[in-house]
Design an enzyme around this catalytic site. Structure first.
Site, PDB file in Angstrom:
ATOM      1  N   SER A 100     -55.400  30.058 -72.504  1.00  0.00           N
ATOM      2  CA  SER A 100     -55.460  31.425 -73.006  1.00  0.00           C
ATOM      3  C   SER A 100     -56.898  31.832 -73.303  1.00  0.00           C
ATOM      4  O   SER A 100     -57.752  31.796 -72.435  1.00  0.00           O
ATOM      5  CB  SER A 100     -54.548  31.554 -74.226  1.00  0.00           C
TER       6      SER A 100
ATOM      7  N   ASP B 140     -49.011  32.727 -70.465  1.00  0.00           N
ATOM      8  CA  ASP B 140     -49.990  32.077 -71.328  1.00  0.00           C
ATOM      9  C   ASP B 140     -49.863  30.552 -71.345  1.00  0.00           C
ATOM     10  O   ASP B 140     -48.790  30.002 -71.568  1.00  0.00           O
ATOM     11  CB  ASP B 140     -49.802  32.618 -72.748  1.00  0.00           C
TER      12      ASP B 140
END
Length: 290
Positions: free
Chosen positions: A41, A155
């Site tokens: 991320s 993510d």
């Protein structure tokens, strides 16, 4: 005396990931040679930009962001699996940083994403850099999933918020992992949602007004109210905190740099100076211990 070589693992955590900038700056000042980066991320975003040699340009850009600038970067999507498309943010970064292939970077880089359909983590270590970053930052329900090589990716922090495993075969002296999900600390209480409101009484810009209207729907007006972003963020944080503890116990890096999970809200990128400084201070403390 030669510099100690480092494998750097940069965790996920929204705007808290700006602490990675201060950490990298501190490690370089203390003579460490970062040769490998794995990130999830925001960790993938900061790590990837550092690998291009353009971290100073990004830092200058993000330090200038004000609250309304952050919301202007959001291209809202409805009915596509997420609130935000993410294309506007990535395009702004491509324009700022340039186009890079991961294979051509001067150090080893891996961005970690999650395969939504196969429920497996995916290591992205070749191909266009910002494609890998876009996949890795696709927070479920916030960003739309990213279609990449016939996979729907979201993510990386969903399955691996501290991706130590991609660095296990590195021939470096030490592995340093940054945990953005450390226990909360009282003095880092996040700003109240009411403090995030911008006022533009004289603005006639329809786009700005639209952004503000949408913002008001997802970010609470009063501190005691809970907005949609807050619910999603706190839910993901709870999950990532648990996974992070298991990852750190399983792989045991040489050094762990902890950033409190309440240092800021995940969307507070306009607090860059504060969060970067926090990262620097935490890294300095760690450098004094090893």
């Amino acid at each position: 005396m030669s510099k100690k070589s480092v494998s750097l693992v940069l965790g996920s955590g929204g705007a808290r990931g700006l602490a990675h900038i201060g950490i990298i700056n501190c490690l370089e000042e203390h003579g460490y040679d970062i040769r490998s980066i794995a990130g999830s991320s925001m960790g993938a975003l900061i790590g990837g930009i550092y690998a291009t040699g353009q971290l100073d340009a990004y830092t200058e850009w993000v330090r200038k962001l004000e609250k309304i600038d952050v919301f202007r970067l959001l291209d809202f999507s409805f009915g596509e699996g997420g609130i935000i498309k993410g294309e506007r943010i990535i395009e702004a970064l491509r324009k700022l940083i340039g186009h890079y292939e991961i294979e051509d970077l001067p150090l080893s880089f891996t961005a970690v994403a999650s395969d939504l359909d196969n429920q497996k983590e995916v290591w992205l270590n070749k191909g266009p850099l910002f494609d890998a970053i876009r996949a890795s930052i696709a927070i479920p329900s916030i960003f739309t999933p990213y279609e990449y090589h016939n996979k729907r990716l979201v993510d990386g922090g969903l399955l691996n918020p501290i991706p130590i495993a991609p660095t296990l075969k590195d021939k470096t002296d030490i592995t340093i992992a940054v945990n953005l999900s450390a226990p909360p600390v009282e003095k880092y209480e996040a700003q109240s949602a009411s403090d995030t409101q911008d006022e533009h009484p004289h603005s006639q810009n329809k786009i700005v007004r639209l952004i503000e209207e949408i913002r008001d729907k997802v970010i609470p007006e009063e501190p005691e109210e809970v907005g949609l972003f807050d619910i999603i963020a706190k839910s993901i944080d709870a999950m990532q905190n648990t996974i992070a503890r298991f990852k750190l116990a399983a792989y045991a890096p040489d050094v762990i740099i902890d950033i409190p999970s309440n240092a800021c809200a995940f969307y507070e990128f306009y607090r860059a100076d504060e969060i970067i400084s926090l990262g620097y201070d935490k890294a300095k403390e760690a450098c004094e211990r090893f």
